[in-house]
Motif scaffolding. Sequence first.
Motif, PDB file in Angstrom:
ATOM      1  N   ALA A  51       0.867  -1.191   0.000  1.00  0.00           N
ATOM      2  CA  ALA A  51       0.000   0.000   0.000  1.00  0.00           C
ATOM      3  C   ALA A  51       0.899   1.236   0.000  1.00  0.00           C
ATOM      4  O   ALA A  51       0.636   2.204   0.710  1.00  0.00           O
ATOM      5  CB  ALA A  51      -0.930  -0.020   1.212  1.00  0.00           C
ATOM      6  N   VAL A  52       1.978   1.184  -0.809  1.00  0.00           N
ATOM      7  CA  VAL A  52       2.970   2.265  -0.783  1.00  0.00           C
ATOM      8  C   VAL A  52       2.532   3.481  -1.604  1.00  0.00           C
ATOM      9  O   VAL A  52       3.230   4.475  -1.663  1.00  0.00           O
ATOM     10  CB  VAL A  52       4.367   1.810  -1.267  1.00  0.00           C
ATOM     11  CG1 VAL A  52       4.918   0.728  -0.359  1.00  0.00           C
ATOM     12  CG2 VAL A  52       4.335   1.325  -2.719  1.00  0.00           C
ATOM     13  N   GLY A  53       1.346   3.405  -2.221  1.00  0.00           N
ATOM     14  CA  GLY A  53       0.867   4.547  -2.998  1.00  0.00           C
ATOM     15  C   GLY A  53       1.679   4.711  -4.277  1.00  0.00           C
ATOM     16  O   GLY A  53       2.684   4.033  -4.505  1.00  0.00           O
ATOM     17  N   ARG A 109      -5.327  14.773 -15.966  1.00  0.00           N
ATOM     18  CA  ARG A 109      -6.274  14.761 -14.858  1.00  0.00           C
ATOM     19  C   ARG A 109      -6.896  16.153 -14.692  1.00  0.00           C
ATOM     20  O   ARG A 109      -6.194  17.162 -14.694  1.00  0.00           O
ATOM     21  CB  ARG A 109      -5.567  14.356 -13.568  1.00  0.00           C
ATOM     22  CG  ARG A 109      -6.545  13.920 -12.505  1.00  0.00           C
ATOM     23  CD  ARG A 109      -5.843  13.198 -11.385  1.00  0.00           C
ATOM     24  NE  ARG A 109      -6.747  12.955 -10.286  1.00  0.00           N
ATOM     25  CZ  ARG A 109      -7.615  11.944 -10.249  1.00  0.00           C
ATOM     26  NH1 ARG A 109      -7.666  11.092 -11.236  1.00  0.00           N
ATOM     27  NH2 ARG A 109      -8.421  11.796  -9.220  1.00  0.00           N
ATOM     28  N   THR A 139       9.518   2.226  -4.295  1.00  0.00           N
ATOM     29  CA  THR A 139      10.148   2.436  -2.989  1.00  0.00           C
ATOM     30  C   THR A 139      10.530   1.114  -2.314  1.00  0.00           C
ATOM     31  O   THR A 139      11.101   1.125  -1.230  1.00  0.00           O
ATOM     32  CB  THR A 139       9.232   3.240  -2.038  1.00  0.00           C
ATOM     33  OG1 THR A 139       8.033   2.480  -1.808  1.00  0.00           O
ATOM     34  CG2 THR A 139       8.868   4.593  -2.619  1.00  0.00           C
ATOM     35  N   ILE A 140      10.179  -0.011  -2.940  1.00  0.00           N
ATOM     36  CA  ILE A 140      10.597  -1.296  -2.362  1.00  0.00           C
ATOM     37  C   ILE A 140      11.153  -2.214  -3.451  1.00  0.00           C
ATOM     38  O   ILE A 140      10.725  -2.147  -4.598  1.00  0.00           O
ATOM     39  CB  ILE A 140       9.452  -2.034  -1.605  1.00  0.00           C
ATOM     40  CG1 ILE A 140       8.142  -2.007  -2.406  1.00  0.00           C
ATOM     41  CG2 ILE A 140       9.234  -1.476  -0.233  1.00  0.00           C
ATOM     42  CD1 ILE A 140       7.019  -2.791  -1.742  1.00  0.00           C
ATOM     43  N   GLY A 164     -12.383  12.197  -9.592  1.00  0.00           N
ATOM     44  CA  GLY A 164     -12.962  11.448  -8.485  1.00  0.00           C
ATOM     45  C   GLY A 164     -11.908  10.829  -7.597  1.00  0.00           C
ATOM     46  O   GLY A 164     -10.724  11.122  -7.707  1.00  0.00           O
ATOM     47  N   SER A 165     -12.363   9.947  -6.733  1.00  0.00           N
ATOM     48  CA  SER A 165     -11.490   9.445  -5.674  1.00  0.00           C
ATOM     49  C   SER A 165     -10.898   8.088  -6.000  1.00  0.00           C
ATOM     50  O   SER A 165     -11.593   7.178  -6.448  1.00  0.00           O
ATOM     51  CB  SER A 165     -12.289   9.342  -4.372  1.00  0.00           C
ATOM     52  OG  SER A 165     -11.522   8.669  -3.405  1.00  0.00           O
ATOM     53  N   LEU A 166      -9.600   7.983  -5.749  1.00  0.00           N
ATOM     54  CA  LEU A 166      -8.955   6.697  -5.888  1.00  0.00           C
ATOM     55  C   LEU A 166      -9.270   5.788  -4.695  1.00  0.00           C
ATOM     56  O   LEU A 166      -9.162   4.568  -4.787  1.00  0.00           O
ATOM     57  CB  LEU A 166      -7.435   6.871  -5.976  1.00  0.00           C
ATOM     58  CG  LEU A 166      -6.765   5.529  -6.150  1.00  0.00           C
ATOM     59  CD1 LEU A 166      -6.404   5.315  -7.583  1.00  0.00           C
ATOM     60  CD2 LEU A 166      -5.622   5.360  -5.231  1.00  0.00           C
TER      61      LEU A 166
HETATM   62  C1  LIG Z   1      -1.518  16.932  -5.430  1.00  0.00           C
HETATM   63  C2  LIG Z   1      -2.224  15.606  -5.392  1.00  0.00           C
HETATM   64  C3  LIG Z   1      -3.580  15.556  -5.663  1.00  0.00           C
HETATM   65  C4  LIG Z   1      -4.247  14.367  -5.611  1.00  0.00           C
HETATM   66  N1  LIG Z   1      -5.581  14.349  -5.851  1.00  0.00           N
HETATM   67  C5  LIG Z   1      -6.265  13.208  -5.767  1.00  0.00           C
HETATM   68  C6  LIG Z   1      -7.668  13.159  -5.962  1.00  0.00           C
HETATM   69  O1  LIG Z   1      -8.290  14.164  -6.265  1.00  0.00           O
HETATM   70  N2  LIG Z   1      -8.304  11.977  -5.834  1.00  0.00           N
HETATM   71  C7  LIG Z   1      -7.628  10.858  -5.505  1.00  0.00           C
HETATM   72  O2  LIG Z   1      -8.245   9.816  -5.363  1.00  0.00           O
HETATM   73  N3  LIG Z   1      -6.312  10.857  -5.336  1.00  0.00           N
HETATM   74  C8  LIG Z   1      -5.620  12.005  -5.445  1.00  0.00           C
HETATM   75  N4  LIG Z   1      -4.286  12.010  -5.256  1.00  0.00           N
HETATM   76  C9  LIG Z   1      -3.626  10.732  -5.085  1.00  0.00           C
HETATM   77  C10 LIG Z   1      -3.584  10.336  -3.633  1.00  0.00           C
HETATM   78  O3  LIG Z   1      -2.230  10.393  -3.295  1.00  0.00           O
HETATM   79  C11 LIG Z   1      -4.152   8.957  -3.495  1.00  0.00           C
HETATM   80  O4  LIG Z   1      -5.495   8.887  -3.853  1.00  0.00           O
HETATM   81  C12 LIG Z   1      -4.100   8.390  -2.089  1.00  0.00           C
HETATM   82  O5  LIG Z   1      -3.152   9.036  -1.303  1.00  0.00           O
HETATM   83  C13 LIG Z   1      -3.707   6.953  -2.242  1.00  0.00           C
HETATM   84  O6  LIG Z   1      -3.622   6.367  -0.978  1.00  0.00           O
HETATM   85  P1  LIG Z   1      -2.607   5.230  -0.703  1.00  0.00           P
HETATM   86  O7  LIG Z   1      -2.848   4.804   0.710  1.00  0.00           O
HETATM   87  O8  LIG Z   1      -2.670   4.203  -1.767  1.00  0.00           O
HETATM   88  O9  LIG Z   1      -1.160   5.878  -0.841  1.00  0.00           O
HETATM   89  P2  LIG Z   1      -0.447   7.089  -0.013  1.00  0.00           P
HETATM   90  O10 LIG Z   1      -1.448   7.994   0.626  1.00  0.00           O
HETATM   91  O11 LIG Z   1       0.533   7.640  -0.967  1.00  0.00           O
HETATM   92  O12 LIG Z   1       0.286   6.277   1.157  1.00  0.00           O
HETATM   93  C14 LIG Z   1       1.441   5.472   0.904  1.00  0.00           C
HETATM   94  C15 LIG Z   1       2.169   5.291   2.224  1.00  0.00           C
HETATM   95  O13 LIG Z   1       3.177   4.303   2.051  1.00  0.00           O
HETATM   96  C16 LIG Z   1       4.388   4.760   2.659  1.00  0.00           C
HETATM   97  N5  LIG Z   1       5.517   4.090   1.995  1.00  0.00           N
HETATM   98  C17 LIG Z   1       5.952   4.251   0.718  1.00  0.00           C
HETATM   99  N6  LIG Z   1       7.015   3.441   0.488  1.00  0.00           N
HETATM  100  C18 LIG Z   1       7.229   2.748   1.633  1.00  0.00           C
HETATM  101  C19 LIG Z   1       8.181   1.741   2.018  1.00  0.00           C
HETATM  102  N7  LIG Z   1       9.130   1.290   1.160  1.00  0.00           N
HETATM  103  N8  LIG Z   1       8.101   1.270   3.272  1.00  0.00           N
HETATM  104  C20 LIG Z   1       7.157   1.704   4.130  1.00  0.00           C
HETATM  105  N9  LIG Z   1       6.243   2.638   3.821  1.00  0.00           N
HETATM  106  C21 LIG Z   1       6.283   3.157   2.586  1.00  0.00           C
HETATM  107  C22 LIG Z   1       4.338   6.268   2.442  1.00  0.00           C
HETATM  108  O14 LIG Z   1       5.190   6.909   3.360  1.00  0.00           O
HETATM  109  C23 LIG Z   1       2.859   6.548   2.718  1.00  0.00           C
HETATM  110  O15 LIG Z   1       2.616   6.673   4.083  1.00  0.00           O
HETATM  111  C24 LIG Z   1      -3.553  13.186  -5.306  1.00  0.00           C
HETATM  112  C25 LIG Z   1      -2.190  13.231  -5.022  1.00  0.00           C
HETATM  113  C26 LIG Z   1      -1.529  14.430  -5.082  1.00  0.00           C
HETATM  114  C27 LIG Z   1      -0.061  14.452  -4.783  1.00  0.00           C
END
Ligand SMILES: Cc1cc2nc3c(=O)[nH]c(=O)nc-3n(C[C@H](O)[C@H](O)[C@H](O)COP(=O)(O)OP(=O)(O)OC[C@H]3O[C@@H](n4cnc5c(N)ncnc54)[C@H](O)[C@@H]3O)c2cc1C
Length: 384
Positions: free
Chosen positions: A10-12, A179, A237-238, A285-287
Amino acid sequence: VLEPNVVISAVGAFSTPKLPDIPGLDRFEGTVLHTAAWPQDGVELDGLRVGVVGTGASAMQVVPAIAERVSQLTVFQRSPGWIAPFPYHHAEIPEPLRRLGSEVPLYHVWDRIRWSWTFNDRLYSALQKDPEWEHPERAVSAENDAHRRYFTRYLEKQVAHRPELAAAMLPDYPPFGKRILLDNGWFDALTRDDVRLVTGSVAEVTDRGVVTDSGEPVELDVLIYATGFDVVRFLDTIDVTGRSGQSLREAWDDDNARAYLGTTVPDFPNLFILYGPNIQPGHGGSLVGLAEMQAGYVTNLIGQMFADGLGAVECREAVWEEYNRRVDAAHEQMVWTHPGMSTYYRNARGRVVVPGPFRNVDLWHRLGHAELDDYRLEPAHAAG
Ligand SMILES: Cc1cc2nc3c(=O)[nH]c(=O)nc-3n(C[C@H](O)[C@H](O)[C@H](O)COP(=O)(O)OP(=O)(O)OC[C@H]3O[C@@H](n4cnc5c(N)ncnc54)[C@H](O)[C@@H]3O)c2cc1C
């Protein structure tokens, strides 16, 4: 060293900040930062000359937030985005709606589905190319062109007294090609006397500021990169090594990520990827809703592993191939393969790797239940 049987990533995708590929990045002697690394205790901006490189979603948030504090703000725009009105920005949720959410069963579920439909599946037909459409350079279909007219009218209204800004900020590619941005006070900020929009690329960074591609030097005290993230290199990142010994980076040929339902990859048993390739709803919309569907899929699959005494599930190569063939074929008919824009949705070879080509409701059906037939299965005792 931990030895789990299952790994869920879930590293995004917005983890690794990207800087522009221009000379002089380390030469600037003022304060320099990327929007992803904003200092916890803030940064000194009051009364300073600040430059923001980029006009994407990060700039859209930063520029209105700092415009009042600085003495001169210069925004460098390489390519404009399509911008939608967003009257709800920072708006309070009215009390009656809060009560509905807390007291009426399933109201909030219905409300999420309504918003999700509004910004996603309702727009799906506007993303499809019409081969008969006569103006493919500016829109992919008549319906898509109607969205162009709507966004254009909104832009022109916001900067009615500054027609030169409207011309500079009008994209020449189809709406939804990149986007969609939400107007978080962007136009109010851009039309201030102390804010200047500079079009074109930043060509070089110097010790005192930047030089634009038209050769104009711009002196700055603070340089902010709102230049986004290395999104196409999923899981960068991994380090992940597959059963055969090859890494995920190698399996994906660096930036050509392909997964089954955005979640599983042959040779990487028991690795489940949230926010994997071709999952993001690219038009808006929302991811989060998609990530939740993926989480449901993964828990369903793990539940079946427990129930059936399975130690390993590995996506079948043919299933993965066929799914990705359908992803690519669907994308060929959609706006994100339009050549008119550069976008983080595509990798270096031009393949669309970030957004998914299917409707949310289709993914909801596909991710609602994991089919074990899609996987090579190993009993728990064999997997150890
Ligand atoms: C400016 C901007 C606007 C956005 N607008 C939208 C929007 O309108 N709608 C939308 O849905 N999404 C939007 N996003 C995308 C948004 O980032 C994601 O929707 C959401 O954050 C995804 O959640 P996630 O938990 O998958 O990842 P993230 O929130 O990115 O969380 C990932 C986590 O993993 C951690 N991590 C990464 N690598 C490692 C590792 N090797 N070891 C341990 N931890 C690690 C990170 O530190 C972080 O805490 C936007 C992003 C940005 C930057």
